[in-house]
Scaffold this active site. Structure first.
Site, mmCIF file in Angstrom:
data_model
loop_
_atom_site.group_PDB
_atom_site.id
_atom_site.type_symbol
_atom_site.label_atom_id
_atom_site.label_comp_id
_atom_site.label_asym_id
_atom_site.label_seq_id
_atom_site.Cartn_x
_atom_site.Cartn_y
_atom_site.Cartn_z
ATOM 1 C CE LYS A 16 -4.649 0.865 0.207
ATOM 2 N NZ LYS A 16 -5.397 -0.005 0.052
ATOM 3 N N GLY A 35 -20.951 6.282 5.175
ATOM 4 C CA GLY A 35 -20.319 6.262 3.431
ATOM 5 C C GLY A 35 -20.460 5.796 2.092
ATOM 6 C CB VAL A 36 -23.626 7.403 0.431
ATOM 7 C CG1 VAL A 36 -24.345 5.567 0.776
ATOM 8 C CG2 VAL A 36 -23.569 9.130 0.492
ATOM 9 C CE LYS A 74 -12.639 6.031 -6.052
ATOM 10 N NZ LYS A 74 -11.455 6.294 -5.352
ATOM 11 C CB VAL A 75 -17.542 1.758 -2.683
ATOM 12 C CG1 VAL A 75 -17.950 0.033 -2.228
ATOM 13 C CG2 VAL A 75 -15.528 1.382 -3.343
ATOM 14 N N GLY A 76 -19.884 3.131 -1.512
ATOM 15 C CA GLY A 76 -21.346 3.466 -1.166
ATOM 16 C C GLY A 76 -22.188 3.348 -1.903
ATOM 17 C CG HIS A 77 -22.506 5.503 -5.871
ATOM 18 N ND1 HIS A 77 -20.948 5.835 -6.025
ATOM 19 C CD2 HIS A 77 -22.496 6.024 -6.917
ATOM 20 C CE1 HIS A 77 -20.852 5.704 -7.106
ATOM 21 N NE2 HIS A 77 -21.732 5.555 -8.232
#
Length: 363
Positions: free
Chosen positions: A91, A191-192, A194-197
């Protein structure tokens, strides 16, 4: 206190002496002309070149940045092992506010540092970095994934990350309620972005009742403008206390599950996209003691890394989606192992991942 290199002593102790350490290599990168300050951490190459994203974040200190890089790299070793990939874990973190300091010059300088590792580390997107950024990095470094289709890449890995989390959530529902559907279940998504939505779309399509929260009002508005029936919690503290919540999905930054949040959590299942959700060792036992099923984060959020790994061999979306769909079976296998061994699912996942890495080292 620092040592002769100027690095915090406690970070070096973590690296060389603690159970959370064991990393093969940590590189501190600086390019004064562009303002780049970055840390690249390679935890393991037992299964192959280390693979993991680049996080661009305004850390409070360099010490915090190094610690995050170490934790995230270690998590990637386990994630890649559980996803069945021939990659170790690594990372990188870039220190600073991407809204303020991100530039083409900085990203090119970063790409040169990654390239200097000669393929030991393969980078991709993470919090604060996007497909367009990887296109720039790739101009200096061929070991770059998460690029745009126009530049030979797979595009946004958030799509399959969300799909994988959804599969993990279906497996969790199967384990707890005997049915893999989310229909009629109340799911809270913290958290909506990059991924959440994308996850919200899967949940709504499956008939779930969804409650969301996000520190960015525009992210919440994007959801509610399209889906007026989605409820909104004031913040994460309110979300985890929501009455009748079946599943809690942490999809922002790590550390969401701590002593305080677990004590008041109303959900029966935790399954989300965020990395390093357990704030410290022992939280997984606290969840188990409260009969809350925890789907290990690095297992269910592996869809994105499955996608970027495939990019190295000529990307095929259908092939990647088929691999990501297996997260359902992997998650169920972890729950079965946890029950058989009498341990929390997080510990069961670690055992399986460590076994695969150990077997690779013996070859």
């Amino acid at each position: 206190m620092t040592d002769v290199t100027g690095a915090p002593v406690d970070v070096l102790h973590t690296l060389f002496h603690s159970e959370q350490g064991g990393h093969e290599q940590v590189v501190l990168c600086q390019d004064r002309a562009s303002g780049l300050k970055a840390v690249i951490a390679i935890h393991s190459t037992a299964l192959g070149p280390a693979l993991g994203g680049t996080r661009f974040y305004p850390y409070a200190s360099e010490k915090e940045a190094v610690a995050d890089a170490l934790n995230l790299a270690r998590g990637m070793s386990y994630k890649n092992a559980m996803a069945g990939l021939d990659h170790g874990g690594g990372k990188a973190v870039i220190i600073g506010d991407p809204e303020q300091i991100k530039s083409e010059e900085l990203l090119l300088a970063y790409g040169r540092f990654v390239a200097s590792l000669g393929g030991r580390y393969v980078t991709a997107c993470d919090v604060g970095t996007y497909v367009a950024d990887m296109d720039v990095v790739a101009r200096e470094c061929r070991w770059t994934t998460g690029r745009s289709p126009e530049n030979g890449g797979a595009g946004d890995s958030s799509v399959l990350t969300a799909f994988g989390v959804f599969q993990g959530m279906r497996a969790s529902a199967q384990h707890v309620w005997g049915d893999p559907t989310l229909r009629g279940r109340k799911v809270g998504v913290a958290g909506v972005g990059k991924v959440g939505h994308y996850l919200v779309e899967h949940l709504l399509s499956d008939g779930a009742e969804v409650v969301v929260t996000d520190v960015r009002e525009e992210s919440v508005r994007r959801i509610t403008d399209k889906h007026p029936g989605v409820a909104v919690a004031a913040d994460t503290e309110a979300l985890i206390r929501t009455e009748g919540l079946d599943i809690y999905a942490p999809c922002a930054l790590g550390g969401a599950l701590n002593d305080e949040s677990v004590a008041v959590l109303t959900a029966k299942v935790v399954c989300g996209a965020a990395n390093n959700q357990l704030a410290h060792p022992g939280v997984e036992k606290d969840l188990a003691d409260r009969s809350i099923l925890y789907a290990p984060d690095y297992v269910v959020n592996a869809g994105g890394v499955i996608q970027v790994a495939d990019e190295l061999h000529g990307f095929d979306f259908d092939r990647c989606k088929a691999k990501a769909s297996k997260i359902f079976d992997t998650t169920l296998a972890i729950f079965a192992r946890a029950k058989a061994d009498g341990i929390p699912p997080a510990a069961a996942a670690d055992r399986i991942a460590e076994q695969r890495m150990a077997e690779a080292r013996r070859r």
